[in-house]
Design an enzyme around this catalytic site. Structure first.
Site, PDB file in Angstrom:
ATOM      1  N   CYS A  59       0.839  -1.202   0.000  1.00  0.00           N
ATOM      2  CA  CYS A  59       0.000   0.000   0.000  1.00  0.00           C
ATOM      3  C   CYS A  59       0.880   1.260   0.000  1.00  0.00           C
ATOM      4  O   CYS A  59       1.780   1.390   0.815  1.00  0.00           O
ATOM      5  CB  CYS A  59      -0.899  -0.006   1.235  1.00  0.00           C
TER       6      CYS A  59
HETATM    7  N1  MHO Z   1      -4.970   0.015   4.040  1.00  0.00           N
HETATM    8  C1  MHO Z   1      -5.957   0.006   3.006  1.00  0.00           C
HETATM    9  C2  MHO Z   1      -5.298  -0.147   1.700  1.00  0.00           C
HETATM   10  C3  MHO Z   1      -5.272   1.121   0.995  1.00  0.00           C
HETATM   11  S1  MHO Z   1      -3.934   1.230   0.068  1.00  0.00           S
HETATM   12  C4  MHO Z   1      -4.093   2.657  -0.773  1.00  0.00           C
HETATM   13  C5  MHO Z   1      -6.920  -1.103   3.235  1.00  0.00           C
HETATM   14  O1  MHO Z   1      -6.762  -1.794   4.211  1.00  0.00           O
HETATM   15  O2  MHO Z   1      -7.851  -1.232   2.445  1.00  0.00           O
HETATM   16  O3  MHO Z   1      -4.022   0.165  -0.896  1.00  0.00           O
END
Ligand code: MHO
Length: 249
Positions: A59
Site C-alpha cells: 500500500c
Molecule cells: N490500508 C488500506 C489499503 C489502501 S492502500 C491505498 C486497506 O486496508 O484497504 O491500498
C-alpha cells in the site's frame, strides 16, 4: 395539522442553514489559523537538480510518508505503474501496482540509502496480488546496478525467495488527490492548513514541507524540521502531538 407541518419544515430548513454556516465557519477556522502566511522555509530555494526513484512495496500510503520524512527527499507522489492498462484508477487498477515516486537531491541522499529504506520497510518474500507487488523501477543504468546488487544481498540474508521485480521505468500514473499525502489527510486541520498554503493540488503534492508533515504525523522523521514548515505555534504544536501519538521519537 397543515400549520404544524409547515412549522416543522421551517425548523428543518433553519437547522440545515445553521449546519451549513457552522461547517463553513469551521472549515475556514481549520486551515489558515495554523499557518504563518509565508512560504515554508523548506520550500524556498528547492534544488532543481534532483533524481527520481520509483518503488512498489505494498500500500503506497506508508511509503509516501516514510520517504517524505527523509532528509534529501524533495518531492513524493503516489500512483500506479507496472501494467499496461491506460489511465488506471484506484477502483479500476487493471494490471498496475501501487507505486511511490520520489525526487531526491543526490548530494544529500543516495539511491543506496533509498534502497535501504525500500528493503527495510516491507517483506519482499511474501506472495502478493498485482496491486501490492514488490518492484523496483530503475531510471538509469546506475540505479539498475545498485538495485540488482542490493537484491542479491537481500537474498543472501533472507530465507524465502525475494520476489522483488527489477524493471526499467516507463510510465507512472498519478493517483487520485485523496491518496496523496494520505496520512496528513487524516489530520483534517493540518491538511487544510497546508491546503491554505498550496490551494493547487499540484503545488501541494510537490511541496517538501507537505512531504515532511506527512511523515511527522505518522511518527517519522526529525521533529526539529517542524520549524521550517510554514506553521505558527499552534500548528507546530498539533504536529508535535501527532508525532508523539504516532510513536515518533
Ligand atoms: N490500508 C488500506 C489499503 C489502501 S492502500 C491505498 C486497506 O486496508 O484497504 O491500498
Amino acid at each position: 395539522m397543515k400549520l404544524s407541518e409547515s412549522g416543522f419544515l421551517i425548523s428543518i430548513k433553519r437547522l440545515t442553514l445553521n449546519f451549513i454556516l457552522m461547517m463553513a465557519w469551521f472549515s475556514k477556522k481549520s486551515g489558515d489559523d495554523l499557518v504563518t502566511g509565508e512560504i515554508p522555509d523548506i520550500d524556498s530555494n528547492v534544488t532543481k537538480d534532483t533524481k527520481t526513484a520509483t518503488f512498489s512495496m505494498g500500500c503506497f500510503w506508508g511509503p509516501d510518508a516514510l520517504f517524505g520524512s527523509k532528509e534529501g527527499v524533495v518531492k513524493t507522489r503516489v500512483g500506479y505503474a507496472g501494467g499496461t492498462k491506460q489511465n488506471p484508477t484506484y477502483r479500476s487498477l487493471g494490471d498496475h501496482t501501487e507505486t511511490v515516486q520520489i525526487d531526491y537531491d543526490p548530494e544529500k541522499v543516495t539511491y543506496s540509502d533509498l534502497l535501504d529504506i525500500f528493503w527495510n520497510d516491507h517483506d519482499p518474500t511474501t506472495r502478493r496480488t498485482t496491486q501490492y507487488m514488490t518492484m523496483i523501477f530503475y531510471h538509469d543504468g546506475e540505479q539498475k546496478k545498485f538495485a540488482v546488487k542490493s537484491k542479491k544481498q537481500m537474498q543472501e540474508r533472507l530465507d524465502g525467495e525475494v520476489k522483488t521485480e527489477i524493471v526499467k521505468y516507463s510510465k507512472f500514473y498519478l493517483a487520485e488527490d485523496y491518496h496523496q499525502k494520505y496520512q496528513l489527510s487524516r489530520s483534517r486541520r493540518l491538511y487544510s492548513a497546508f491546503k491554505s498554503i498550496y490551494p493547487d493540488i499540484k503545488d501541494f503534492v510537490d511541496s517538501t514541507a507537505v512531504a515532511r508533515a506527512n511523515g511527522l504525523v505518522s511518527g517519522k522523521g526529525d521533529i526539529d524540521i517542524v520549524d521550517k514548515l510554514g506553521l505558527n505555534e499552534e500548528g507546530k504544536e498539533l504536529i508535535r502531538k501527532s508525532f508523539k501519538r504516532a510513536g515518533g521519537v
